[in-house]
Design a protein around this motif. Structure first.
Motif, PDB file in Angstrom:
ATOM      1  N   ALA A 492      13.295  51.401 -12.961  1.00 29.38           N
ATOM      2  CA  ALA A 492      13.455  49.950 -13.092  1.00 29.38           C
ATOM      3  C   ALA A 492      14.867  49.488 -12.758  1.00 29.38           C
ATOM      4  CB  ALA A 492      13.077  49.505 -14.496  1.00 29.38           C
ATOM      5  N   ASN A 493      15.815  50.431 -12.618  1.00 24.70           N
ATOM      6  CA  ASN A 493      17.152  50.095 -12.098  1.00 24.70           C
ATOM      7  C   ASN A 493      17.822  48.985 -12.918  1.00 24.70           C
ATOM      8  OD1 ASN A 493      19.275  50.480 -10.333  1.00 24.70           O
ATOM      9  ND2 ASN A 493      18.360  49.329  -8.639  1.00 24.70           N
ATOM     10  N   GLY A 494      17.819  49.192 -14.249  1.00 29.84           N
ATOM     11  CA  GLY A 494      18.424  48.208 -15.142  1.00 29.84           C
ATOM     12  C   GLY A 494      17.428  47.308 -15.830  1.00 29.84           C
ATOM     13  N   GLY A 495      16.169  47.356 -15.411  1.00 29.91           N
ATOM     14  CA  GLY A 495      15.129  46.530 -16.024  1.00 29.91           C
ATOM     15  C   GLY A 495      14.162  47.361 -16.847  1.00 29.91           C
ATOM     16  N   ASN A 496      12.953  46.853 -17.031  1.00 28.28           N
ATOM     17  CA  ASN A 496      11.907  47.539 -17.782  1.00 28.28           C
ATOM     18  C   ASN A 496      10.623  47.522 -16.966  1.00 28.28           C
ATOM     19  OD1 ASN A 496      13.249  47.903 -20.533  1.00 28.28           O
ATOM     20  ND2 ASN A 496      13.480  45.698 -20.228  1.00 28.28           N
ATOM     21  N   VAL A 497       9.855  48.637 -17.071  1.00 23.24           N
ATOM     22  CA  VAL A 497       8.600  48.708 -16.333  1.00 23.24           C
ATOM     23  C   VAL A 497       7.607  49.562 -17.106  1.00 23.24           C
ATOM     24  CG1 VAL A 497       9.260  50.744 -14.970  1.00 23.24           C
ATOM     25  CG2 VAL A 497       7.562  49.136 -14.057  1.00 23.24           C
ATOM     26  N   ASN A 498       6.336  49.195 -17.060  1.00 21.92           N
ATOM     27  CA  ASN A 498       5.255  49.976 -17.660  1.00 21.92           C
ATOM     28  C   ASN A 498       4.014  49.850 -16.771  1.00 21.92           C
ATOM     29  OD1 ASN A 498       3.909  51.482 -19.807  1.00 21.92           O
ATOM     30  ND2 ASN A 498       2.773  49.581 -20.147  1.00 21.92           N
ATOM     31  N   TYR A 521      17.404  38.160 -14.197  1.00 19.43           N
ATOM     32  CA  TYR A 521      17.253  38.570 -12.805  1.00 19.43           C
ATOM     33  C   TYR A 521      15.836  38.301 -12.326  1.00 19.43           C
ATOM     34  CZ  TYR A 521      21.716  41.022 -13.247  1.00 19.43           C
ATOM     35  OH  TYR A 521      23.044  41.321 -13.452  1.00 19.43           O
ATOM     36  N   SER A 522      15.704  38.115 -11.018  1.00 19.75           N
ATOM     37  CA  SER A 522      14.397  38.003 -10.378  1.00 19.75           C
ATOM     38  C   SER A 522      14.122  39.285  -9.601  1.00 19.75           C
ATOM     39  CB  SER A 522      14.368  36.792  -9.432  1.00 19.75           C
ATOM     40  OG  SER A 522      14.572  35.600 -10.140  1.00 19.75           O
ATOM     41  N   PHE A 523      12.891  39.756  -9.714  1.00 16.86           N
ATOM     42  CA  PHE A 523      12.505  40.994  -9.049  1.00 16.86           C
ATOM     43  C   PHE A 523      12.446  40.781  -7.536  1.00 16.86           C
ATOM     44  CE2 PHE A 523       8.825  43.820  -7.775  1.00 16.86           C
ATOM     45  CZ  PHE A 523       9.565  44.990  -7.779  1.00 16.86           C
ATOM     46  N   ALA A 524      13.109  41.684  -6.779  1.00 12.10           N
ATOM     47  CA  ALA A 524      13.194  41.542  -5.323  1.00 12.10           C
ATOM     48  C   ALA A 524      12.361  42.572  -4.585  1.00 12.10           C
ATOM     49  CB  ALA A 524      14.653  41.634  -4.874  1.00 12.10           C
ATOM     50  N   TRP A 554      17.000  43.819  -7.592  1.00  8.41           N
ATOM     51  CA  TRP A 554      17.075  42.582  -8.367  1.00  8.41           C
ATOM     52  C   TRP A 554      18.006  41.571  -7.709  1.00  8.41           C
ATOM     53  CZ3 TRP A 554      13.622  42.667 -12.180  1.00  8.41           C
ATOM     54  CH2 TRP A 554      13.225  43.913 -12.683  1.00  8.41           C
ATOM     55  N   THR A 555      17.711  40.317  -7.938  1.00  5.65           N
ATOM     56  CA  THR A 555      18.595  39.225  -7.542  1.00  5.65           C
ATOM     57  C   THR A 555      18.982  38.459  -8.798  1.00  5.65           C
ATOM     58  OG1 THR A 555      17.480  38.993  -5.401  1.00  5.65           O
ATOM     59  CG2 THR A 555      18.840  37.135  -6.154  1.00  5.65           C
TER      60      THR A 555
END
Length: 631
Positions: A492-498, A521-524, A554-555
């Motif tokens: 997720a590079n700093g984010g969260n994912v499942n 952030y907005s997912f890019a 991310w943006t």
């Protein structure tokens, strides 16, 4: 009669219906309903002000409320049509609603209409109302008074309690009332759940006139110390504050505020449903040999109960180490709610009875032996500390709501013997991350895994479970030989994912790439490297030939930082663009005649000082204010 399902599951059933309606409306334009309604008289959803309503047959029914609460006056008409009904659930969960004035145009108040309005203190029923649905005011924990207009031909009130017109039936007893209550001599019937969740009720006196008392009348009355029945009552009696049938053969209610142990008298042959339900300070119960019938849900919520002891000479039941079983030991009927830790169900048990472990909140692990074929409805309902359960190959069915609300349960393997997973079986198991489902399962009811927000289903290609997961958008992993599987790890590079990975089996991805999230952030998109790299889409997955990792890009979200000179000279420019997670950077220095600039702050007066190094971590636009000191 109020069943256990009505008592505790009515909200779930209704939620299913409403969810289905919402799904339908996603794909059907409202105009379609309007056209049908005009042609055929079908109800149409509409809104006006804070109210959602339908119109049918020239009258309006309120179906929802979107306002801020407080003291409200329900309008007599909506859309020019008279309001005659308040639909079930119309004000459900309006916790800020403090008082409500019902207009004299209303004739009916539906089931659960004001359910969970925890700040509602008083209600007046106008003369026009002819029907009030069951549990219309359930969960109104601050409600102390319900008054009926003296002109009402169907209802009356005395001392803030609502009755039918001739006061022979208690219709609603307000949950927020404090202290003792004496049932009037006119009353002949006390309906099911009349005093349900009346947590401040301490004593109840029942007159000789009462001929009928329903189920679960005192459930949740956790301060109740004594129930006293007039000695001349021909149908009921009380002994030491406990309610029995007149002949003493049936125990009907035990006061929820009593502490310590209780021995069922040897005259008792029947213990009815819910007798000790939510008696939170009950520690031990001894059952005499005379008892031939024990209803369901008898010990639910008895959170301090440590032992249930049955006389060895009882021909219908037995206890082993304080746990209640059928006499032959094949069915486990009740596990004490105050027990902590793990439990191993003994060999010889073939059935886990209805609600056997319900609300055993300290139970952490259960081992079910080979030979058990049935896990009954609500068997482990709301066992909130249950982390592990082993289900043997002998089990053929996991019944209704068997593990609902087991919020600590993380992983379950369904054995090959199971063919069906029933309604709500794992509903609301929020920590459940993996369920392995074999090919033998040929039926999974849609609600079986509702509310399992972290779930990944492990299943076989083209199995019923595989199709179920795809249909309901649940992440899944296909079970296959390991050498045929390619795993794409999701960073997720700093984010969260499942989930955190996607599997590719025989050139087919088992799931679509999930959408990660990151604050500010907005997912890019997904890429082959943490920085730069090549974009990866769902269509690209099948081309992967070995295990790999892909990365979220991310943006940063942008916002406007506005300068308020706060009495100083206007600034130009008066704002700048800032990025989430980045420092504000250079800030201007304003001027004001007769004052020295003291810095930028988050409020015109007071607030926190900000500088060029302050990092923007606020969602949305921001205004900062100049502060000044006089020269």
């Amino acid at each position: 009669m109020m069943t256990h399902a009505t008592r505790k599951r009515g909200r779930v059933a209704l939620a299913f219906l409403l969810s289905a309606f919402m799904i339908l409306t996603l794909f059907t334009p409202l105009a379609a309903y309007a056209d049908e309604g005009e042609a055929g008289g079908i109800s149409v959803l509409d809104s006006e002000g804070d109210y959602v309503y339908t119109v049918s047959g020239g009258t309006a029914t309120i179906t929802g409320y979107t306002g801020a609460g407080g003291d409200i006056v329900i309008p007599k008409s909506l859309g020019g049509t008279p309001v005659t009904s308040i639909w079930y659930d119309a004000f459900y969960g309006c916790t800020s609603l403090t008082s409500v004035t019902i207009p004299d145009s209303v004739t009916s108040i539906g089931y659960y209409a004001f359910y969970g309005c925890t700040s509602l203190t008083s209600v007046r029923i106008p003369g026009s109302v002819t029907s009030i649905g069951d549990y219309a005011f359930r969960g109104c924990t601050s409600l102390t008074s319900i008054a009926a207009d003296s002109a009402n031909k169907n209802y009356s009130s005395q001392g803030g309690v609502l009755y039918n017109k001739d006061a022979t039936v208690i219709v609603v007893y307000p949950e927020g009332r404090v202290g003792a209550f004496t049932v009037p001599d006119s009353v002949t019937s006390i309906r099911p759940a009349t005093f349900y969740d009346c947590k401040s009720l301490t004593y109840v006196t029942i007159p000789k006139s009462v001929t009928s008392i329903g189920d679960y009348v005192f459930t949740g009355a956790e301060s109740l110390l004594s129930i006293t029945v007039d000695p001349d009552n021909e149908n009921y009696k009380s002994v030491d504050g406990v309610l029995y049938s007149k002949d003493g053969t049936t125990i009907l209610a035990y006061p929820g505020g009593r502490e310590g142990a209780f021995t069922v008298p040897d005259s008792v042959t029947s213990i009815v449903s819910g007798t000790f339900d939510r008696c939170k300070s009950l520690t031990n119960v001894t059952i005499h040999k005379s008892v031939t019938s024990i209803g369901p849900y008898v010990f639910i919520g008895a959170e301090s109960l440590l032992n249930i002891t049955v006389d060895p000479d009882n021909e219908n039941y037995k206890s082993v180490d304080g746990v209640l079983y059928s006499k032959e030991g094949t069915t486990i009927l009740a596990y004490p709610g105050g027990r902590e830790g793990a439990f191993v169900i003994p060999d010889g048990v073939t059935s886990i009875g209805l609600s056997a472990f319900e609300e055993c909140a300290l139970l952490t692990s259960v081992t079910i032996p080979e030979g058990v074929t049935i896990i009954g409805s609500y068997a482990f309902f709301k066992c909130t500390s249950l982390e592990n359960v082993s289900i043997p190959d002998s089990v053929t069915s996991i019944d209704y709501y068997a593990f609902e609300g087991c919020t600590s349960l993380t992983s379950v393997t369904i054995p090959d013997s199971v063919t069906s997973i029933r309604e709500g079986a794992f509903y609301g198991c929020t920590s459940l991350t993996s369920v392995t489902i074999p090919n033998s399962v040929t039926r999974i009811v849609p609600s079986a895994f509702w509310g399992c927000t972290s779930l990944t289903i492990y299943c076989y290609q083209d199995s019923y479970a595989h199709n179920y997961a795809k249909e309901w958008g649940i992440p899944y992993v296909l079970i296959t030989d390991e050498e045929d599987r390619i795993t794409v790890t999701l960073n997720a590079n700093g984010g969260n994912v499942n989930p955190a990975f996607v599997s590719i089996v025989n050139g087919e991805a088992d799931a679509l790439l999930p959408m990660p999230s990151r604050e500010g952030y907005s997912f890019a998109g997904w890429f082959t490297a943490a920085e730069d790299g090549t974009p990866v889409t769902d269509a690209d997955l099948a081309a992967f030939e070995e295990d790999c990792t892909i990365y979220a890009h991310w943006t940063a979200n942008t916002n406007t930082l506005t300068y308020d000179a706060n009495g100083g000279n206007a600034l130009s420019p008066s704002s700048k663009t800032v990025y989430y997670g980045a420092a504000y950077g250079t800030l201007p220095t304003p001027t004001r005649t007769g004052y020295d600039f003291a810095g930028w702050y988050t409020a015109a007066s007071g607030g926190t000082q900000v500088t060029s190094t302050t990092v923007h971590l606020t969602y949305g636009n921001v205004t900062i204010y100049a502060h000044w000191t006089g020269k």
